[in-house]
Motif scaffolding. Sequence first.
Motif, PDB file in Angstrom:
ATOM      1  N   LEU A   1      27.467  -8.893  34.968  1.00 41.73           N
ATOM      2  CA  LEU A   1      27.372  -7.895  36.039  1.00 41.73           C
ATOM      3  C   LEU A   1      28.523  -8.020  37.031  1.00 41.73           C
ATOM      4  O   LEU A   1      29.026  -7.011  37.541  1.00 41.73           O
ATOM      5  CB  LEU A   1      26.037  -8.027  36.756  1.00 41.73           C
ATOM      6  CG  LEU A   1      24.813  -7.605  35.939  1.00 41.73           C
ATOM      7  CD1 LEU A   1      23.536  -7.940  36.689  1.00 41.73           C
ATOM      8  CD2 LEU A   1      24.878  -6.129  35.630  1.00 41.73           C
ATOM      9  N   GLY A   2      28.947  -9.244  37.314  1.00 39.46           N
ATOM     10  CA  GLY A   2      30.077  -9.438  38.220  1.00 39.46           C
ATOM     11  C   GLY A   2      31.365  -8.865  37.664  1.00 39.46           C
ATOM     12  O   GLY A   2      32.149  -8.231  38.386  1.00 39.46           O
ATOM     13  N   ALA A   3      31.594  -9.075  36.363  1.00 34.97           N
ATOM     14  CA  ALA A   3      32.801  -8.527  35.741  1.00 34.97           C
ATOM     15  C   ALA A   3      32.765  -6.998  35.736  1.00 34.97           C
ATOM     16  O   ALA A   3      33.778  -6.343  36.018  1.00 34.97           O
ATOM     17  CB  ALA A   3      32.942  -9.065  34.323  1.00 34.97           C
TER      18      ALA A   3
ATOM     19  N   SER B   1      34.710  -1.986  38.111  1.00 31.00           N
ATOM     20  CA  SER B   1      34.411  -0.638  38.612  1.00 31.00           C
ATOM     21  C   SER B   1      35.167  -0.303  39.887  1.00 31.00           C
ATOM     22  O   SER B   1      35.365   0.873  40.193  1.00 31.00           O
ATOM     23  CB  SER B   1      32.907  -0.479  38.844  1.00 31.00           C
ATOM     24  OG  SER B   1      32.496  -1.258  39.947  1.00 31.00           O
ATOM     25  N   VAL B   2      35.591  -1.296  40.651  1.00 33.54           N
ATOM     26  CA  VAL B   2      36.335  -1.038  41.888  1.00 33.54           C
ATOM     27  C   VAL B   2      37.772  -1.555  41.800  1.00 33.54           C
ATOM     28  O   VAL B   2      38.425  -1.750  42.815  1.00 33.54           O
ATOM     29  CB  VAL B   2      35.619  -1.667  43.109  1.00 33.54           C
ATOM     30  CG1 VAL B   2      34.281  -1.004  43.344  1.00 33.54           C
ATOM     31  CG2 VAL B   2      35.479  -3.156  42.958  1.00 33.54           C
TER      32      VAL B   2
ATOM     33  N   GLU C   1      33.764  -8.056  45.082  1.00 30.82           N
ATOM     34  CA  GLU C   1      32.559  -7.414  44.547  1.00 30.82           C
ATOM     35  C   GLU C   1      31.863  -8.328  43.538  1.00 30.82           C
ATOM     36  O   GLU C   1      30.642  -8.446  43.533  1.00 30.82           O
ATOM     37  CB  GLU C   1      32.929  -6.071  43.894  1.00 30.82           C
ATOM     38  CG  GLU C   1      31.747  -5.234  43.516  1.00 30.82           C
ATOM     39  CD  GLU C   1      31.003  -4.670  44.717  1.00 30.82           C
ATOM     40  OE1 GLU C   1      29.821  -4.338  44.546  1.00 30.82           O
ATOM     41  OE2 GLU C   1      31.585  -4.576  45.813  1.00 30.82           O
ATOM     42  N   ALA C   2      32.634  -8.999  42.692  1.00 34.31           N
ATOM     43  CA  ALA C   2      32.055  -9.957  41.743  1.00 34.31           C
ATOM     44  C   ALA C   2      31.391 -11.111  42.484  1.00 34.31           C
ATOM     45  O   ALA C   2      30.315 -11.577  42.095  1.00 34.31           O
ATOM     46  CB  ALA C   2      33.135 -10.491  40.809  1.00 34.31           C
TER      47      ALA C   2
ATOM     48  N   ARG D   1      34.120 -10.809  30.454  1.00 35.89           N
ATOM     49  CA  ARG D   1      35.331 -10.004  30.604  1.00 35.89           C
ATOM     50  C   ARG D   1      34.924  -8.541  30.628  1.00 35.89           C
ATOM     51  O   ARG D   1      34.060  -8.113  29.870  1.00 35.89           O
ATOM     52  CB  ARG D   1      36.261 -10.245  29.418  1.00 35.89           C
ATOM     53  CG  ARG D   1      37.487  -9.371  29.428  1.00 35.89           C
ATOM     54  CD  ARG D   1      38.199  -9.438  28.058  1.00 35.89           C
ATOM     55  NE  ARG D   1      39.110  -8.341  27.921  1.00 35.89           N
ATOM     56  CZ  ARG D   1      38.809  -7.136  27.470  1.00 35.89           C
ATOM     57  NH1 ARG D   1      37.589  -6.854  27.125  1.00 35.89           N
ATOM     58  NH2 ARG D   1      39.715  -6.206  27.383  1.00 35.89           N
ATOM     59  N   ALA D   2      35.555  -7.782  31.484  1.00 33.88           N
ATOM     60  CA  ALA D   2      35.320  -6.335  31.545  1.00 33.88           C
ATOM     61  C   ALA D   2      36.660  -5.643  31.683  1.00 33.88           C
ATOM     62  O   ALA D   2      37.561  -6.133  32.366  1.00 33.88           O
ATOM     63  CB  ALA D   2      34.406  -5.969  32.712  1.00 33.88           C
TER      64      ALA D   2
END
Length: 123
Positions: free
Chosen positions: A51-53, A58-59, A70-71, A115-116
């Motif tokens: 979720l943090g990635a 996303s921002v 945000e992470a 990873r995202a």
Amino acid sequence: MAAPPALAADAGGATVFACVALAGLLGLTLVIGQVGAVVVARHRAQAAADLGALAAASVLTEGADVGCAEAGEVARRMAVRVRRCAVEQWDVVVVVAADTSFGVFGVRTVSAAARAGPVEESG
């Protein structure tokens, strides 16, 4: 009526065996419960990393610092801490850690990474 001499020597043996077996089963149950708690903590850490990635990615248009902040916020809300947040182009890698009690064996640290970023097309 008195018990025969051969049976008198064995009197109470089954009770002692049952008590020892019960103590062993209780100990095994406690260890399995503690291992289960560590597994749950590991899954919670992985969920926080994922979720943090995603939150950071996303921002990411607002900057790497905003993404990592945000992470960090997501990690804080999920009761873990961010060990590393790295942004390379449009990819974000987040590594988190969480401490969990392992009963008489002390406190253990579990970690997870995620990873995202954009999907790479193949073919």
